[in-house]
Design an enzyme around this catalytic site. Structure first.
Site, PDB file in Angstrom:
ATOM      1  N   ASP A  20      29.659  56.648  36.991  1.00 14.07           N
ATOM      2  CA  ASP A  20      29.688  55.421  37.774  1.00 14.07           C
ATOM      3  C   ASP A  20      31.108  54.873  37.929  1.00 14.07           C
ATOM      4  OD1 ASP A  20      26.993  55.552  38.144  1.00 14.07           O
ATOM      5  OD2 ASP A  20      26.483  53.843  36.879  1.00 14.07           O
TER       6      ASP A  20
ATOM      7  N   ASP B 267      31.885  43.246  39.442  1.00 11.53           N
ATOM      8  CA  ASP B 267      31.985  41.863  38.991  1.00 11.53           C
ATOM      9  C   ASP B 267      33.425  41.379  38.905  1.00 11.53           C
ATOM     10  OD1 ASP B 267      32.934  43.125  36.595  1.00 11.53           O
ATOM     11  OD2 ASP B 267      30.898  43.206  35.814  1.00 11.53           O
TER      12      ASP B 267
ATOM     13  N   ASP C  49      33.104  31.758  26.142  1.00  9.05           N
ATOM     14  CA  ASP C  49      34.052  32.862  25.966  1.00  9.05           C
ATOM     15  C   ASP C  49      34.515  33.398  27.314  1.00  9.05           C
ATOM     16  OD1 ASP C  49      33.845  32.628  23.259  1.00  9.05           O
ATOM     17  OD2 ASP C  49      32.793  34.518  22.921  1.00  9.05           O
TER      18      ASP C  49
ATOM     19  N   GLN D  93      39.081  46.778  35.878  1.00  6.17           N
ATOM     20  CA  GLN D  93      40.168  47.716  36.139  1.00  6.17           C
ATOM     21  C   GLN D  93      41.448  47.020  36.585  1.00  6.17           C
ATOM     22  OE1 GLN D  93      39.208  51.212  38.415  1.00  6.17           O
ATOM     23  NE2 GLN D  93      37.064  51.186  37.788  1.00  6.17           N
TER      24      GLN D  93
END
Length: 298
Positions: free
Chosen positions: A80, A155, A184, A253
């Protein structure tokens, strides 16, 4: 019956280290698939980074714009992560993608490597299902200027620093104040990303046909701060109010370090990724297999 896809680009794992066992296995798989495609009547090209990493020769080498201009199909061999990377880049060209998984079943690379011949052959003749996925356009605004831009398929995540406490985030939707959240972090996930980090943080599964996002707090200070599903037609703004060493991640990324007052703007991209699946495929098949539904127990 002849293939519908005359020009096919092969894309492999980007991070296989040249000379290592993973690279050797990747090269063998790619060479076998390239020969199969040629036998099916396809003209095969190798994506530039794939050719560099694998060392495959004897085929034309194309960069992403070249694939977008010349190819009818991208065949992704990996997992993926590989599909997400190339999917973001090729979405603006409208090139459809098929995923062949070298490891465990993926959510978007769903053809097992050991069965690719019998599955892929009818797909090349037009026996497939098309699945379009929305993407996110994001930018980090600082003092009224965009200092960082990124495209995401899964996301956008705002995180606290590794050694610091909670962050405080001001959330707006279409200019309307929603809440100040201490947590968080916060996730804005597409339906594709709803099975990734969002799921582990307690978010719902979103069918990819839904034009929605899900906003998911990560370990919120107030337990009444729950995930909320929003239409993807609007704009979400997340402002860093307090917290040290916070960062914004786009598909985990791309990274931008944040300062107090920075605003992360999230909009739906004008482009969509196009995935092709075997005839008869449904999203529920993927969920059942990947999440091991209907297994064990009586």
């Amino acid at each position: 019956m002849k293939t519908l896809f005359r020009q096919v680009a092969l894309i492999g794992k980007y991070h296989a280290v040249a000379g290592g066992a993973a690279a050797a296995g990747n090269r063998a798989a790619l060479e076998d698939i390239a020969q199969f495609l040629a036998g099916e009547g396809c003209d095969v090209a190798i994506e530039h980074d794939t050719a560099t990493t694998s060392g495959i020769t004897g085929y034309p080498v194309l960069d992403v714009p070249g694939i977008g201009a010349k190819c009818d199909l991208g065949l992704v061999v990996g997992g993926d992560g590989t599909m997400l990377g190339i999917g973001r880049q090729l979405a603006r060209f409208g090139v459809p993608l098929i995923g062949i998984n070298q490891g465990r079943l993926g959510f978007i690379t769903d053809i097992p490597l050991d069965r690719y011949r019998q599955v892929l052959s009818p797909m090349l003749r037009g026996e497939h299902e098309e699945d379009r996925r929305s993407l996110i356009d994001s930018c980090v605004m600082r003092d009224g200027e965009c200092v960082f831009k990124a495209l995401a398929m899964n996301d956008v995540v705002v995180n606290r620093g590794a050694t610091s406490g909670m962050v405080e985030l001001r959330v707006e939707v279409d200019g309307h104040f929603v809440a100040n959240q201490r947590a968080d972090g916060l996730i804005v996930a597409t339906p594709t990303g709803s099975t990734a980090y969002s799921l582990s943080a307690g978010g719902p599964l979103l069918h990819p046909a839904n034009p929605t996002w899900v906003l998911v707090p990560i370990a919120p200070h107030t337990l009444s701060n729950r995930p909320i599903v929003l239409p993807d037609s609007g704009e979400i703004a997340i402002e860093l109010v307090a917290g040290r060493d916070a960062s914004a991640n786009f598909d985990m990324q791309s990274l931008a370090s944040l300062l107090h007052g920075d605003r992360i703007l999230v909009r739906r991209s004008e482009h969509q990724a196009r995935f092709l699946h075997p005839r008869g495929w449904t999203y529920y098949d993927t969920l059942r297999k990947k999440l091991h539904w209907n297994e064990g127990g009586s």
